[in-house]
Design a protein around this motif. Structure first.
Motif, PDB file in Angstrom:
ATOM      1  N   LEU A   1      -4.115  12.990 -55.269  1.00  0.00           N
ATOM      2  CA  LEU A   1      -5.180  13.583 -55.852  1.00  0.00           C
ATOM      3  C   LEU A   1      -4.829  14.277 -57.112  1.00  0.00           C
ATOM      4  O   LEU A   1      -5.600  14.004 -58.362  1.00  0.00           O
ATOM      5  CB  LEU A   1      -5.891  14.610 -54.889  1.00  0.00           C
ATOM      6  CG  LEU A   1      -6.612  14.192 -53.474  1.00  0.00           C
ATOM      7  CD1 LEU A   1      -6.751  15.365 -52.874  1.00  0.00           C
ATOM      8  CD2 LEU A   1      -7.985  13.588 -54.064  1.00  0.00           C
ATOM      9  N   GLN A   2      -3.612  14.696 -57.238  1.00  0.00           N
ATOM     10  CA  GLN A   2      -3.155  15.331 -58.326  1.00  0.00           C
ATOM     11  C   GLN A   2      -2.725  14.449 -59.492  1.00  0.00           C
ATOM     12  O   GLN A   2      -2.998  14.436 -60.682  1.00  0.00           O
ATOM     13  CB  GLN A   2      -1.992  16.270 -58.022  1.00  0.00           C
ATOM     14  CG  GLN A   2      -1.493  16.828 -59.087  1.00  0.00           C
ATOM     15  CD  GLN A   2      -0.027  17.891 -58.629  1.00  0.00           C
ATOM     16  OE1 GLN A   2       0.860  17.299 -58.398  1.00  0.00           O
ATOM     17  NE2 GLN A   2      -0.145  19.089 -58.639  1.00  0.00           N
ATOM     18  N   ALA A   3      -2.331  13.392 -58.984  1.00  0.00           N
ATOM     19  CA  ALA A   3      -1.928  12.316 -59.813  1.00  0.00           C
ATOM     20  C   ALA A   3      -2.869  11.907 -60.562  1.00  0.00           C
ATOM     21  O   ALA A   3      -2.965  11.158 -61.590  1.00  0.00           O
ATOM     22  CB  ALA A   3      -0.803  11.088 -59.187  1.00  0.00           C
ATOM     23  N   ALA A   4      -4.070  11.428 -59.841  1.00  0.00           N
ATOM     24  CA  ALA A   4      -5.232  11.231 -60.407  1.00  0.00           C
ATOM     25  C   ALA A   4      -6.345  12.012 -61.155  1.00  0.00           C
ATOM     26  O   ALA A   4      -7.298  11.672 -61.442  1.00  0.00           O
ATOM     27  CB  ALA A   4      -6.070  10.471 -59.143  1.00  0.00           C
ATOM     28  N   ASN A   5      -5.794  13.258 -61.100  1.00  0.00           N
ATOM     29  CA  ASN A   5      -6.502  14.383 -61.692  1.00  0.00           C
ATOM     30  C   ASN A   5      -7.977  14.592 -61.273  1.00  0.00           C
ATOM     31  O   ASN A   5      -8.925  14.766 -61.801  1.00  0.00           O
ATOM     32  CB  ASN A   5      -6.632  14.096 -63.414  1.00  0.00           C
ATOM     33  CG  ASN A   5      -5.386  14.152 -64.285  1.00  0.00           C
ATOM     34  OD1 ASN A   5      -4.446  15.240 -63.644  1.00  0.00           O
ATOM     35  ND2 ASN A   5      -5.327  13.575 -65.211  1.00  0.00           N
ATOM     36  N   VAL A   6      -7.863  14.441 -59.769  1.00  0.00           N
ATOM     37  CA  VAL A   6      -9.027  14.642 -59.163  1.00  0.00           C
ATOM     38  C   VAL A   6      -9.192  16.279 -59.080  1.00  0.00           C
ATOM     39  O   VAL A   6      -8.174  16.727 -58.138  1.00  0.00           O
ATOM     40  CB  VAL A   6      -9.075  14.081 -57.671  1.00  0.00           C
ATOM     41  CG1 VAL A   6     -10.194  14.355 -56.692  1.00  0.00           C
ATOM     42  CG2 VAL A   6      -9.111  12.447 -58.117  1.00  0.00           C
ATOM     43  N   THR A   7     -10.004  16.925 -59.480  1.00  0.00           N
ATOM     44  CA  THR A   7     -10.285  18.403 -59.328  1.00  0.00           C
ATOM     45  C   THR A   7     -11.191  19.083 -58.604  1.00  0.00           C
ATOM     46  O   THR A   7     -11.602  20.185 -58.508  1.00  0.00           O
ATOM     47  CB  THR A   7      -9.992  18.912 -60.871  1.00  0.00           C
ATOM     48  OG1 THR A   7     -11.238  18.463 -61.527  1.00  0.00           O
ATOM     49  CG2 THR A   7      -8.808  18.618 -61.632  1.00  0.00           C
ATOM     50  N   SER A   8     -12.181  18.042 -58.077  1.00  0.00           N
ATOM     51  CA  SER A   8     -13.515  18.611 -57.353  1.00  0.00           C
ATOM     52  C   SER A   8     -13.549  17.700 -56.210  1.00  0.00           C
ATOM     53  O   SER A   8     -13.585  16.051 -56.558  1.00  0.00           O
ATOM     54  CB  SER A   8     -14.461  18.843 -58.474  1.00  0.00           C
ATOM     55  OG  SER A   8     -15.061  17.677 -58.906  1.00  0.00           O
ATOM     56  N   VAL A   9     -14.329  18.123 -55.318  1.00  0.00           N
ATOM     57  CA  VAL A   9     -14.856  16.936 -54.323  1.00  0.00           C
ATOM     58  C   VAL A   9     -15.695  15.899 -54.856  1.00  0.00           C
ATOM     59  O   VAL A   9     -15.823  14.538 -54.606  1.00  0.00           O
ATOM     60  CB  VAL A   9     -15.561  17.550 -53.121  1.00  0.00           C
ATOM     61  CG1 VAL A   9     -16.061  16.712 -52.090  1.00  0.00           C
ATOM     62  CG2 VAL A   9     -14.650  18.819 -52.459  1.00  0.00           C
ATOM     63  N   GLU A  10     -16.630  16.064 -55.841  1.00  0.00           N
ATOM     64  CA  GLU A  10     -17.488  15.376 -56.360  1.00  0.00           C
ATOM     65  C   GLU A  10     -16.878  13.909 -57.054  1.00  0.00           C
ATOM     66  O   GLU A  10     -17.414  12.621 -57.730  1.00  0.00           O
ATOM     67  CB  GLU A  10     -18.403  15.964 -57.503  1.00  0.00           C
ATOM     68  CG  GLU A  10     -17.818  16.618 -58.558  1.00  0.00           C
ATOM     69  CD  GLU A  10     -18.842  17.543 -59.175  1.00  0.00           C
ATOM     70  OE1 GLU A  10     -19.485  16.963 -60.241  1.00  0.00           O
ATOM     71  OE2 GLU A  10     -18.983  18.570 -59.068  1.00  0.00           O
TER      72      GLU A  10
ATOM     73  N   ALA B   1     -17.220  23.308 -56.021  1.00  0.00           N
ATOM     74  CA  ALA B   1     -16.075  24.233 -55.987  1.00  0.00           C
ATOM     75  C   ALA B   1     -14.405  23.504 -56.370  1.00  0.00           C
ATOM     76  O   ALA B   1     -14.222  22.174 -56.087  1.00  0.00           O
ATOM     77  CB  ALA B   1     -15.630  25.006 -54.689  1.00  0.00           C
ATOM     78  N   ALA B   2     -13.744  24.125 -56.917  1.00  0.00           N
ATOM     79  CA  ALA B   2     -12.586  23.970 -57.399  1.00  0.00           C
ATOM     80  C   ALA B   2     -11.651  23.104 -56.255  1.00  0.00           C
ATOM     81  O   ALA B   2     -11.529  23.668 -55.202  1.00  0.00           O
ATOM     82  CB  ALA B   2     -11.625  24.772 -58.058  1.00  0.00           C
ATOM     83  N   LEU B   3     -10.843  22.021 -56.540  1.00  0.00           N
ATOM     84  CA  LEU B   3     -10.221  21.380 -55.587  1.00  0.00           C
ATOM     85  C   LEU B   3      -8.677  21.261 -55.975  1.00  0.00           C
ATOM     86  O   LEU B   3      -8.517  20.575 -57.075  1.00  0.00           O
ATOM     87  CB  LEU B   3     -10.695  19.885 -55.291  1.00  0.00           C
ATOM     88  CG  LEU B   3     -10.069  19.002 -54.359  1.00  0.00           C
ATOM     89  CD1 LEU B   3     -10.405  19.692 -52.796  1.00  0.00           C
ATOM     90  CD2 LEU B   3     -10.469  17.290 -54.350  1.00  0.00           C
TER      91      LEU B   3
END
Length: 732
Positions: free
Chosen positions: A72-81, A137-139
């Protein structure tokens, strides 16, 4: 934005099955210093906990995908959406006022009614998050996300009728460590910073503190303000304590605060068949308005009001106490969360916001679960427990309409809505192993819920809007009681080592309620939703780190809750629908450091009873969807290791509105390409990577709704365009 033919999609799905990597294999953290690519955890070793038992992913008798925090961090995923880009069969669309609309296998809660409980339940460390707002919310500092597809009836903390998303945050460890990541994206000028530190305080107590800052630039050119919209800012922090005073006792507590601010809105006017939006713009001094399918807007707030956007802050507290009593384990899971939110939306996408909607929302939720589990071994094992949930949710919604072209309707009103929900549940599950290699699991759940909705509607400025469409309400309270009994059963047989066949059946229920903005109170109530899912599948391991999973499923939902905006009012219905299809997942570790895999979902979702004026299918329900990855990791040379990921994400066309006459009937299919190229020093724990998303520049409409009182007009939201960023991360 060209469409994809059925034949091309079929071919693409097969190619993706060989050229992608499933979420199950994305969950691995960076390799330890002395490791090689061969030593990565295999999907068979990934443990799933959402079903209240620690189970190997390849032994769970249902479709589950897991994506790890490092991925998730590597893909810059910062929220559930943002999970749409990572998990096949899961679609998450933007909706007005900052809401999101998650769907699995073509099924999910409509975003046009804020008071819906979520058809796809969202859980954070086991705590149920019951409102659409929680998806924003922030992930950050996540250990993994478990995606459970299909009806989950027995043991989840709150019933979910078609699926669940379970977030598991990272917990403190007994060694000192830290990690962090900074990404700068060049096209939108975005910055993402997150980090965590782990501190052992003594032999029994450890602390982990994590945080995130994001500044995300927009991609919609606002020709009047000169800004790129929507831009977002998030600030979040979480502290977690883990206390282990004895071998049979562990207590973990955490507290999180986050705030989220969005400036502008992700919607713009794309259709103006009768020229009314252009004429309305001209009334307020903007003669250059043109509705077009390009990412540009003339939307502004109204003088004297707050600007368009969202301002949200929330807190969440979780306590997990695990006590061993001989061979048995008692778990007490306590959660409390709250948030407050303001949003303002332009319903016309024009200057001066003549169709203004604004709202204040707040929520306080408390839950308590207590369960006991026998040891998970021998011929029979079991777990049983009880669950209590109390939620107080407030929503004050304002519509303010001034002069528009082509309509005499004006006026302003505010609806005050207060909702209280109290749920008490009892649940149990038993696992029987009558002979070697055969496992039978049965679960049962009873839910009792009391729900009330209290209304008041005040007229702020009289006009046709308040005398014809939205008349005033005197204070009134509506109440409903619900009782559900749901059950599940599965049987699985291990044909050979690492290969099993399974079949499962489950029922699930979702509570009814009251819509937030009814035209009349007599039409406010909607019924509860009931689902039945049958799934038959095989999970086949054929080489170290390699497997093939196939699942065939059918889900029928009675009184499926659907809501949509007509351009004048909100409609809530209970339809009968079904979704059936197949999921295929292939993971193949070809050589050291090189893996090919894929995950494809086919979902045929439609109404089983026709509805006049509605489409036969369902909105946001593409027949084909998939996401995957081709990954390479070199051996270490002179202290460096080279890494590369090529990610494909695709779907076929999907409907955007339930009305058959809607001016934008569907969003065409697409295929996107993402790349990540980097270099890592394992000794230092440092990695530098170049990340490109949507490199082919596909423009994808993900949501649309009719302009308010402007016949022939429609607003749309689009996925972000091409982005390229540089990421520096460290983990020690």
């Amino acid at each position: 934005m060209g469409s994809i033919s059925a034949s091309r999609l079929a071919r693409l799905s097969l190619e993706a099955a060989l050229a992608c990597i499933p979420a199950t294999a994305w969950g691995q953290d960076a390799l330890p210093k002395d490791s090689s690519a061969k030593q990565e955890a295999t999907p068979e070793e990934i443990i799933v906990t959402a079903l209240k038992r620690d189970m190997s992913l390849q032994q769970v008798p249902t479709t589950v995908s897991v994506i790890g925090g490092s991925a998730l961090q590597a893909a810059n995923v910062t929220s559930v959406e943002q999970l749409t880009t990572a998990v096949p069969g899961v679609r998450i669309q933007n909706a007005p006022a900052g809401l999101v609309n998650p769907t699995m296998r073509g099924l999910g809660s409509s975003p046009s009614n804020n008071s819906f409980e979520q058809t796809i339940g969202l859980f954070a460390d086991g705590i149920f998050l019951g409102h659409p707002r929680d998806y924003s919310a922030a992930l950050f500092d996540v250990d993994r996300i478990e995606i459970l597809k299909g009806t989950q009836a027995a043991v989840l903390g709150k019933n979910t009728s078609v699926g669940a998303i379970s977030l598991v945050t990272k917990k403190p460890k007994d060694v000192f460590g830290f990690e962090g990541s900074y990404t700068h994206e060049f096209f939108q000028g975005s910055d993402i910073l997150d980090g965590a530190v782990n501190v052992p305080l003594n032999k029994t107590l450890a602390l982990r503190v994590a945080g995130q800052l994001t500044r995300i630039g927009g991609w919609i050119d606002n020709r009047l303000t000169g800004r790129d919209e929507p831009s977002t800012k998030t600030n979040a922090i979480r502290a977690t304590l883990a206390w282990t005073p004895a071998d049979n006792l562990k207590w973990t507590v955490s507290g999180q605060y986050s705030d989220y601010k969005l400036t502008g809105q992700p919607f713009y006017a794309a259709v103006d068949q009768l020229g009314r939006l252009a004429a309305t713009s001209a009334l307020y001094g903007d003669p250059n308005f043109v509705a077009a399918t390009s990412d540009r807007t003339h939307a502004t707030g109204r003088a004297g009001n707050r600007g368009l956007g969202i301002d949200n802050d929330g807190q969440r507290y979780v306590s997990t106490l695990e006590l061993g009593l001989g061979d048995y384990t008692v778990t007490a899971l306590t959660g409390y969360s709250k948030y407050k939110d303001f949003q303002m939306v332009s319903l016309t996408g024009t200057v001066n916001n003549p169709g203004l909607r604004s709202g204040n929302e707040s929520d306080h939720a408390f839950s308590q679960e207590l369960r006991i589990a026998s040891p998970d071994r021998g011929a029979f094992s079991w777990l049983a427990g009880g669950y209590y949930y109390n939620d107080k949710w407030n929503f004050d919604d304002t519509f303010d309409v001034i002069r528009m072209a082509g309509t005499p309707v004006t006026g302003a009103f505010r609806t005050y809505y207060r909702q209280k929900t109290e749920t008490l549940s009892l649940f149990g599950q038993g696992t029987l192993r009558p002979i070697d290699h055969l496992t039978i699991v049965g679960g049962l759940r009873y839910d009792h819920a009391d729900k009330s909705g209290s209304y008041r509607r005040d007229i702020l400025r009289p006009g046709l809007l308040t005398t014809v469409l939205f008349t005033p309400f005197a204070p009134a309270t509506l109440r409903r009681k619900e009782e559900f009994v749901d059950w599940s059963a599965s049987v699985q047989y291990e044909v050979m080592n690492r290969t099993m066949l399974y079949a499962s059946y489950a029922t699930g229920s979702k509570g009814g309620g009251f819509q937030t903005d009814p035209t009349v109170l007599s039409a406010a109530e909607f019924k509860d939703e009931h689902a039945k899912t049958i799934e038959v599948g095989a999970k086949i391991g054929f080489a170290p780190g390699s497997h093939l999973n196939l699942a065939f499923y059918n889900t029928d939902v009675n009184d499926y809750q659907i809501a949509f905006f007509t351009g004048t009012s909100f409609i809530v219905r209970n339809d009968d629908i079904r979704s059936r299809g197949v999921e295929a997942e292939l993971a193949w570790a070809i050589t050291d450091g090189l893996s090919l895999s894929g995950n494809v979902t086919y979902a045929d979702a439609k109404k089983t009873k026709a509805v006049a004026g509605a489409i036969p299918g369902l909105v946001f329900a593409p027949k084909w969807s998939g996401v995957g990855k081709l990954s390479y990791q070199s051996h270490e040379r002179q202290g460096l290791r080279f890494i590369g990921d090529a990610i494909v994400e695709f779907r076929s066309k999907e409907a955007l509105n339930d009305a058959a006459s809607f001016v934008i009937p569907a969003s065409p299919g697409y295929a996107k390409l993402n790349l990540r190229l980097g270099v890592r020093n394992d000794d230092l724990g440092v990695e530098l990577a170049l990340i490109g998303k949507n490199l082919t520049g596909k423009r994808v409409v993900n949501y649309a709704f009719p302009a308010f009182l402007q016949t022939g007009g429609a607003l749309v939201a689009t996925d972000p365009p091409r982005t390229v960023g540089l990421q520096l991360s460290i983990k020690r």
